[in-house]
Motif scaffolding. Structure first.
Motif, PDB file in Angstrom:
ATOM      1  N   GLU A  91      -1.325  15.304  -6.809  1.00  0.00           N
ATOM      2  CA  GLU A  91      -1.227  14.314  -5.689  1.00  0.00           C
ATOM      3  C   GLU A  91       0.217  13.139  -5.987  1.00  0.00           C
ATOM      4  O   GLU A  91       0.517  13.004  -6.873  1.00  0.00           O
ATOM      5  N   VAL A  92       1.011  13.325  -4.949  1.00  0.00           N
ATOM      6  CA  VAL A  92       2.331  12.151  -4.511  1.00  0.00           C
ATOM      7  C   VAL A  92       1.784  11.724  -4.321  1.00  0.00           C
ATOM      8  O   VAL A  92       1.353  10.469  -2.919  1.00  0.00           O
ATOM      9  N   ASN A  93       2.542   9.986  -4.674  1.00  0.00           N
ATOM     10  CA  ASN A  93       1.833   8.340  -4.240  1.00  0.00           C
ATOM     11  C   ASN A  93       3.384   8.199  -3.669  1.00  0.00           C
ATOM     12  O   ASN A  93       4.373   7.884  -4.403  1.00  0.00           O
ATOM     13  N   LEU A  94       3.890   7.878  -2.580  1.00  0.00           N
ATOM     14  CA  LEU A  94       5.234   7.646  -1.984  1.00  0.00           C
ATOM     15  C   LEU A  94       5.340   6.514  -0.670  1.00  0.00           C
ATOM     16  O   LEU A  94       3.872   5.913  -1.305  1.00  0.00           O
TER      17      LEU A  94
ATOM     18  N   TYR B  52       0.588  10.068   9.082  1.00  0.00           N
ATOM     19  CA  TYR B  52      -0.559   9.924   9.526  1.00  0.00           C
ATOM     20  C   TYR B  52      -1.787   9.089   8.625  1.00  0.00           C
ATOM     21  O   TYR B  52      -2.423   9.141   7.787  1.00  0.00           O
ATOM     22  N   ASP B  53      -1.573   7.677   9.119  1.00  0.00           N
ATOM     23  CA  ASP B  53      -3.132   7.382   8.640  1.00  0.00           C
ATOM     24  C   ASP B  53      -2.556   7.182   7.486  1.00  0.00           C
ATOM     25  O   ASP B  53      -3.554   7.096   5.881  1.00  0.00           O
ATOM     26  N   HIS B  54      -1.545   6.755   6.850  1.00  0.00           N
ATOM     27  CA  HIS B  54      -0.904   6.681   5.340  1.00  0.00           C
ATOM     28  C   HIS B  54      -1.149   7.600   4.556  1.00  0.00           C
ATOM     29  O   HIS B  54      -1.392   8.350   3.496  1.00  0.00           O
ATOM     30  N   GLN B  55      -1.258   9.123   5.028  1.00  0.00           N
ATOM     31  CA  GLN B  55      -1.524  10.548   4.684  1.00  0.00           C
ATOM     32  C   GLN B  55       0.196  11.127   5.271  1.00  0.00           C
ATOM     33  O   GLN B  55       0.515  10.910   6.187  1.00  0.00           O
ATOM     34  N   VAL B  56       0.466  11.344   3.904  1.00  0.00           N
ATOM     35  CA  VAL B  56       1.841  12.391   4.772  1.00  0.00           C
ATOM     36  C   VAL B  56       1.490  13.467   4.050  1.00  0.00           C
ATOM     37  O   VAL B  56       0.906  13.995   3.760  1.00  0.00           O
ATOM     38  N   SER B  57       2.120  14.774   5.278  1.00  0.00           N
ATOM     39  CA  SER B  57       2.392  15.487   4.920  1.00  0.00           C
ATOM     40  C   SER B  57       3.446  16.946   4.399  1.00  0.00           C
ATOM     41  O   SER B  57       4.504  16.328   4.673  1.00  0.00           O
ATOM     42  N   LEU B  58       3.554  17.332   3.327  1.00  0.00           N
ATOM     43  CA  LEU B  58       4.829  17.873   2.801  1.00  0.00           C
ATOM     44  C   LEU B  58       4.960  19.450   2.848  1.00  0.00           C
ATOM     45  O   LEU B  58       4.411  20.137   2.515  1.00  0.00           O
TER      46      LEU B  58
ATOM     47  N   MET C 268       1.018  -1.642   0.515  1.00  0.00           N
ATOM     48  CA  MET C 268       0.331   0.301  -0.137  1.00  0.00           C
ATOM     49  C   MET C 268       0.790   1.429  -0.078  1.00  0.00           C
ATOM     50  O   MET C 268       1.632   1.387   0.412  1.00  0.00           O
ATOM     51  N   SER C 269       0.838   2.338  -0.891  1.00  0.00           N
ATOM     52  CA  SER C 269       1.527   3.341  -0.930  1.00  0.00           C
ATOM     53  C   SER C 269       0.602   4.639   0.478  1.00  0.00           C
ATOM     54  O   SER C 269      -0.534   4.426   1.055  1.00  0.00           O
ATOM     55  N   VAL C 270       1.491   5.655   0.415  1.00  0.00           N
ATOM     56  CA  VAL C 270       1.563   6.381   1.437  1.00  0.00           C
ATOM     57  C   VAL C 270       1.284   7.630   0.148  1.00  0.00           C
ATOM     58  O   VAL C 270       1.337   7.831  -0.598  1.00  0.00           O
ATOM     59  N   GLU C 271       0.072   8.772   0.940  1.00  0.00           N
ATOM     60  CA  GLU C 271      -0.247   9.601  -0.344  1.00  0.00           C
ATOM     61  C   GLU C 271      -0.203  11.111   0.256  1.00  0.00           C
ATOM     62  O   GLU C 271      -0.816  10.892   1.778  1.00  0.00           O
ATOM     63  N   GLY C 272      -0.052  12.227  -0.988  1.00  0.00           N
ATOM     64  CA  GLY C 272       0.120  13.141  -0.623  1.00  0.00           C
ATOM     65  C   GLY C 272      -0.480  14.500  -1.398  1.00  0.00           C
ATOM     66  O   GLY C 272      -0.218  14.074  -2.447  1.00  0.00           O
ATOM     67  N   THR C 273       0.108  16.000  -0.730  1.00  0.00           N
ATOM     68  CA  THR C 273       0.006  16.489  -1.871  1.00  0.00           C
ATOM     69  C   THR C 273       0.783  17.613  -1.840  1.00  0.00           C
ATOM     70  O   THR C 273       1.545  17.822  -1.600  1.00  0.00           O
ATOM     71  N   CYS C 274       1.440  17.300  -3.668  1.00  0.00           N
ATOM     72  CA  CYS C 274       2.264  18.838  -3.807  1.00  0.00           C
ATOM     73  C   CYS C 274       2.153  20.115  -2.929  1.00  0.00           C
ATOM     74  O   CYS C 274       1.286  20.589  -3.940  1.00  0.00           O
TER      75      CYS C 274
END
Lengths: 59, 288
Positions: free
Chosen positions: A13-16, A41-47, A1-7
């Motif tokens: 949308e960025v998947n890590l 936090y919970d598969h969400q990243v703050s970038l 499962m990937s981790v998601e965030g927003t540039c």
């Protein structure tokens, strides 16, 4: 499962990978801004934008 | 289980590789972001066996090494090694003292003295580098007196205190490449060619890497150079000249993301292995 965030620059949308770490740097795949992981936090990243290179940076 | 503290600021590919290798070897990794802690010897609770300093910031890394060494924690690289390697002038002095071939160098604080130094270095061109610097930043190839005067004036008027020290080096024709050799403790584990059409061959400036076979001569000079600065986890930049190898610089928080592929050597694994060995030897010393 990937981790998601927003540039924060282009809002893409960025998947890590799941093993991403806080303070890790990478390039946004869309706008190529250098980003850093601020929190995870919970598969969400703050970038945020990575700090500019400082004079004492290096190896 | 051995507990390794990874002292870091920004986490690069190298830190990820070291963490991955540590986990594979059953080492517990404690990530310590130096920007998030207070170096307070009274309140800081040490809950690890050894610290590996991997800060991208030299200043923060150096203070952290000093701090943890003062608390009795083994740190790699040591303060002695880091202090020498972060400063190109101190590195050159150590190499020269140990009889390791290195490009001619000089340091001057004054333009007239810098002009005199150019003669000693064999004339123009010469290279000027900040004594504390990395990634090929602010390197200048000075081809004539006009350029030397201009660079000196810029540094004098615009630069911080460290730019008042003009570290100068003879220009060595690299023929499009230099060598980076990785030395872990007493062992030279691998090397790469750093190839660029530009006279600056740092990978941070776009140089490509290819595997470099370890000749006896290269192993000998790299080993000598590593020991000259105190030994540890080191990456050496070496020129291949008509007169043989010359050691240019020694890096103490090495970057190696572009070198594991071409060499087929897991540098990150070798780093973790050395940490474990160093800890074992250090414990033995402390107990004897």
């Amino acid at each position: 499962m990937s981790v998601e965030g927003t540039c924060p620059v282009c809002e893409a949308e960025v998947n890590l990978k799941e093993d991403v770490l806080v303070s890790e740097i990478f390039s946004c795949p869309d706008c190529h801004s250098i980003l850093v992981v601020d929190s995870i936090y919970d598969h969400q990243v703050s970038l945020k934008e990575a700090p500019a290179i400082e004079e004492d940076w290096g190896q | 289980m051995t507990r390794l503290a990874l002292l870091h600021s920004t986490i690069r590919k190298e830190e990820k590789l070291i963490i991955e290798s540590s986990i594979k070897k059953g080492v517990e990794v404690n990530l310590i972001d130096l920007r998030e802690i207070i170096l307070d010897p009274v309140r800081f609770e040490v809950n690890f066996d050894l610290a590996l300093e991997r800060s991208v910031s030299t200043v923060k890394g150096n203070y952290a090494i000093s701090f943890f060494e003062s608390l009795g924690v083994p740190v790699l690289n040591s303060l002695k090694v880091a202090t020498i390697c972060q400063d190109k002038f101190l590195t050159s002095m150590c190499l020269l003292k140990a009889g390791v071939p290195t490009p001619k160098f000089a340091l001057a604080f004054d333009l007239e003295k810098a002009i005199e130094a150019v003669d000693y270095l064999g004339g123009f061109p010469v290279i000027i580098k900040p004594p504390l610097g990395s990634w090929g930043r602010l390197l200048a190839k000075i081809n004539d007196l006009d350029a030397l005067e201009a660079i000196f004036e810029h540094k004098d008027l615009l630069g911080g205190p460290q730019h008042k020290a003009l570290y100068m080096q003879e220009y060595v024709e690299k023929n499009g490449h230099d060598i980076r050799a990785f030395v872990i403790g007493p062992e030279v584990i691998c090397a790469v060619y750093r190839i660029s059409e530009h006279w600056i061959t740092n990978t941070a400036r776009g140089a490509k890497t290819e595997n470099c076979l370890l000749s006896d001569e290269l192993v000998e000079i790299a080993g000598q150079a590593a020991q000259a600065v105190g030994g540890g986890l080191l990456a050496l930049d070496i020129f291949e000249t008509e007169d043989g190898f010359k050691v240019n610089e020694v890096n103490h928080t090495m970057e190696f993301r572009n070198s594991e592929g071409p060499t087929g050597v897991s540098i990150s694994s070798a780093i973790v292995d050395y940490c474990l060995r160093y800890l074992k030897e250090n414990r033995f010393k402390n107990n004897s």
